[in-house]
Design a protein around this motif. Structure first.
Motif, PDB file in Angstrom:
ATOM      1  N   MET A  66       0.815  -1.216   0.000  1.00  0.00           N
ATOM      2  CA  MET A  66       0.000   0.000   0.000  1.00  0.00           C
ATOM      3  C   MET A  66       0.851   1.269   0.000  1.00  0.00           C
ATOM      4  N   PHE A  67       1.872   1.305  -0.873  1.00  0.00           N
ATOM      5  CA  PHE A  67       2.677   2.514  -1.027  1.00  0.00           C
ATOM      6  C   PHE A  67       1.784   3.621  -1.566  1.00  0.00           C
ATOM      7  N   LYS A  68       1.947   4.829  -1.029  1.00  0.00           N
ATOM      8  CA  LYS A  68       1.029   5.924  -1.371  1.00  0.00           C
ATOM      9  C   LYS A  68       0.958   6.197  -2.872  1.00  0.00           C
ATOM     10  N   LEU A  69       2.108   6.128  -3.562  1.00  0.00           N
ATOM     11  CA  LEU A  69       2.126   6.401  -4.996  1.00  0.00           C
ATOM     12  C   LEU A  69       1.925   5.074  -5.728  1.00  0.00           C
ATOM     13  N   GLU A  70       0.662   4.683  -5.854  1.00  0.00           N
ATOM     14  CA  GLU A  70       0.325   3.356  -6.343  1.00  0.00           C
ATOM     15  C   GLU A  70       0.880   3.075  -7.733  1.00  0.00           C
ATOM     16  N   VAL A  71       0.978   4.107  -8.572  1.00  0.00           N
ATOM     17  CA  VAL A  71       1.406   3.884  -9.948  1.00  0.00           C
ATOM     18  C   VAL A  71       2.837   3.364 -10.023  1.00  0.00           C
ATOM     19  N   TRP A  72       3.679   3.656  -9.018  1.00  0.00           N
ATOM     20  CA  TRP A  72       5.061   3.172  -9.059  1.00  0.00           C
ATOM     21  C   TRP A  72       5.121   1.653  -9.094  1.00  0.00           C
ATOM     22  N   GLU A  73       4.215   0.977  -8.400  1.00  0.00           N
ATOM     23  CA  GLU A  73       4.195  -0.485  -8.469  1.00  0.00           C
ATOM     24  C   GLU A  73       3.928  -0.948  -9.890  1.00  0.00           C
ATOM     25  N   VAL A  74       3.004  -0.278 -10.566  1.00  0.00           N
ATOM     26  CA  VAL A  74       2.674  -0.641 -11.947  1.00  0.00           C
ATOM     27  C   VAL A  74       3.890  -0.450 -12.848  1.00  0.00           C
ATOM     28  N   LEU A  75       4.579   0.672 -12.663  1.00  0.00           N
ATOM     29  CA  LEU A  75       5.747   0.962 -13.499  1.00  0.00           C
ATOM     30  C   LEU A  75       6.846  -0.069 -13.255  1.00  0.00           C
ATOM     31  N   LEU A  76       7.156  -0.326 -12.002  1.00  0.00           N
ATOM     32  CA  LEU A  76       8.252  -1.228 -11.652  1.00  0.00           C
ATOM     33  C   LEU A  76       7.998  -2.653 -12.119  1.00  0.00           C
ATOM     34  N   THR A  77       6.759  -3.102 -12.023  1.00  0.00           N
ATOM     35  CA  THR A  77       6.461  -4.483 -12.388  1.00  0.00           C
ATOM     36  C   THR A  77       6.453  -4.704 -13.895  1.00  0.00           C
ATOM     37  N   SER A  78       6.722  -3.654 -14.659  1.00  0.00           N
ATOM     38  CA  SER A  78       6.862  -3.812 -16.114  1.00  0.00           C
ATOM     39  C   SER A  78       8.331  -3.861 -16.535  1.00  0.00           C
ATOM     40  N   MET A  79       9.258  -3.874 -15.549  1.00  0.00           N
ATOM     41  CA  MET A  79      10.676  -3.710 -15.853  1.00  0.00           C
ATOM     42  C   MET A  79      11.496  -4.961 -15.551  1.00  0.00           C
ATOM     43  N   ARG A  80      12.668  -5.056 -16.237  1.00  0.00           N
ATOM     44  CA  ARG A  80      13.652  -6.097 -15.979  1.00  0.00           C
ATOM     45  C   ARG A  80      14.814  -5.524 -15.171  1.00  0.00           C
ATOM     46  N   ILE A  81      15.593  -6.384 -14.552  1.00  0.00           N
ATOM     47  CA  ILE A  81      16.746  -5.943 -13.779  1.00  0.00           C
ATOM     48  C   ILE A  81      17.725  -5.208 -14.691  1.00  0.00           C
ATOM     49  N   GLY A  82      18.178  -4.038 -14.252  1.00  0.00           N
ATOM     50  CA  GLY A  82      19.107  -3.239 -15.043  1.00  0.00           C
ATOM     51  C   GLY A  82      18.439  -2.360 -16.079  1.00  0.00           C
ATOM     52  N   GLU A  83      17.148  -2.490 -16.244  1.00  0.00           N
ATOM     53  CA  GLU A  83      16.427  -1.682 -17.240  1.00  0.00           C
ATOM     54  C   GLU A  83      16.334  -0.230 -16.780  1.00  0.00           C
ATOM     55  N   VAL A  84      16.449   0.676 -17.730  1.00  0.00           N
ATOM     56  CA  VAL A  84      16.222   2.095 -17.491  1.00  0.00           C
ATOM     57  C   VAL A  84      15.079   2.515 -18.391  1.00  0.00           C
ATOM     58  N   ALA A  85      14.020   3.023 -17.821  1.00  0.00           N
ATOM     59  CA  ALA A  85      12.842   3.379 -18.599  1.00  0.00           C
ATOM     60  C   ALA A  85      12.286   4.717 -18.134  1.00  0.00           C
ATOM     61  N   GLU A  86      11.624   5.373 -19.055  1.00  0.00           N
ATOM     62  CA  GLU A  86      10.993   6.663 -18.784  1.00  0.00           C
ATOM     63  C   GLU A  86       9.490   6.490 -18.878  1.00  0.00           C
ATOM     64  N   ILE A 151      13.227   5.631 -14.288  1.00  0.00           N
ATOM     65  CA  ILE A 151      13.496   4.620 -13.272  1.00  0.00           C
ATOM     66  C   ILE A 151      14.539   3.623 -13.757  1.00  0.00           C
ATOM     67  N   GLU A 152      15.493   3.297 -12.883  1.00  0.00           N
ATOM     68  CA  GLU A 152      16.465   2.237 -13.140  1.00  0.00           C
ATOM     69  C   GLU A 152      16.231   1.141 -12.100  1.00  0.00           C
ATOM     70  N   LEU A 153      15.809  -0.030 -12.546  1.00  0.00           N
ATOM     71  CA  LEU A 153      15.527  -1.138 -11.633  1.00  0.00           C
ATOM     72  C   LEU A 153      16.834  -1.840 -11.269  1.00  0.00           C
ATOM     73  N   LEU A 154      17.169  -1.846  -9.974  1.00  0.00           N
ATOM     74  CA  LEU A 154      18.429  -2.419  -9.508  1.00  0.00           C
ATOM     75  C   LEU A 154      18.297  -3.882  -9.102  1.00  0.00           C
TER      76      LEU A 154
END
Length: 307
Positions: A66-86, A151-154
């Motif tokens: 329940m992170f306040k900025l709910e959209v960040w979960e959506v963004l992060l779950t579309s990414m691979r490790i090491g990916e940089v996306a806008e 975002i850069e997923l580490l």
């Protein structure tokens, strides 16, 4: 590399700058996600609002927490490790960003991210104080606007204890004591009921609960707390909190601590003996605060807060 991706969510557009490696991680509930982020305005200068790399500390969130900025979960779950996306996000997803950014900045400054709060949610606090303490965030709060998140997923720590989940998996060796780092991971993993009910998690938590204290420490911990200890705790309470059902603010209890503490002590000691608080201490007034840009006819469009 730049590739435009359409996510299955209205008001979000994604552009990949670097594709990352491997398969898409398994973002199960309880997964701890570590990433760097940069927040930009959608103006011609792409004005930078926040940048975790400049602070030098990556961001961490727990999926499903329940992170306040709910959209960040959506963004992060579309990414691979090491990916940089806008990600371009419209105002329906960015309305709470000023509140989140306020807390993140206070953490970066070595301050308590919550001590500016009254006992209400972030929006109610903003209305109570009229400012977030940062001019750029006040501007965003006053005039919500689309934002860009780079975002850069580490890494993704998916604490997986079942063969039905994909790797990485934790291998339990029952002949040895659990690694302390494993135990800390179990604390956040245990927020997920599925993970909590696995035998390995239960073994680790059981091991920790059976650790033996020295006899003197046990005796000290088992002693009833005193009026002096209660007075010290009451005197350390932070002012400016919203009162409960009785209408008395923290300042009242701090001013009259010497008279209140002995009476309150008896109540609390009886609660410890009985194993339950008085029913009056379990009551609260629930107030709902609307989320910006949400359908007012939907229950999910409101933040409930307890007073």
């Amino acid at each position: 590399m730049e590739e435009a991706i359409g996510l299955n969510i209205e008001g979000v557009r994604k552009k990949i700058h670097h594709g990352g490696t491997g398969e898409l991680p398994k973002f199960i509930g309880g997964s701890k996600v570590t990433f760097h982020f940069q927040t930009l305005k959608c103006d011609s200068d792409r004005t930078v609002i926040d940048d975790s790399k400049k602070i030098g500390v990556p961001m961490e969130i727990v999926i499903g927490n329940m992170f306040k900025l709910e959209v960040w979960e959506v963004l992060l779950t579309s990414m691979r490790i090491g990916e940089v996306a806008e990600f371009w996000c419209d105002v329906t997803h960015t309305g709470l960003y000023p509140i989140v950014a306020k807390s993140l900045r206070r953490i970066a400054e070595g301050k308590d991210p919550t001590d500016w709060h009254m006992h209400t949610c972030g929006l109610a606090n903003m209305f109570a104080y009229h400012t977030l303490g940062y001019e750029d965030l006040d501007e965003l709060q006053k005039e919500p606007q689309p934002l860009i998140f780079v975002i850069e997923l580490l890494k993704v720590n998916s604490f997986i204890l079942s063969a039905s989940f994909a790797s990485p998996a934790v291998v339990w060796d029952s002949s040895t004591s659990p690694d302390p780092t494993m135990y800390s991971d179990m604390l956040w993993a245990s927020r997920n009921p599925i993970l909590l009910n696995t035998s390995a998690t239960q073994k680790c938590l059981l091991y920790q609960s059976q650790r033996v204290f020295e006899e003197a420490s046990r005796d000290w911990l088992d002693e009833p707390f005193t009026a002096e200890e209660l007075q010290a705790a009451m005197s350390s309470l932070k002012a400016g909190k919203t009162p409960g059902l009785d209408g008395f603010p923290v300042e009242f209890y701090k001013t009259h601590v010497e008279g209140i503490a002995p009476r309150l002590l008896n109540t609390l000691l009886e609660a410890l003996r009985a194993g339950a608080l008085p029913s009056s201490m379990m009551e609260a007034i629930i107030v709902v605060v609307p989320k910006p840009g949400k359908d007012p006819d939907q229950c999910s469009s409101y933040h409930p807060i307890s007073l």
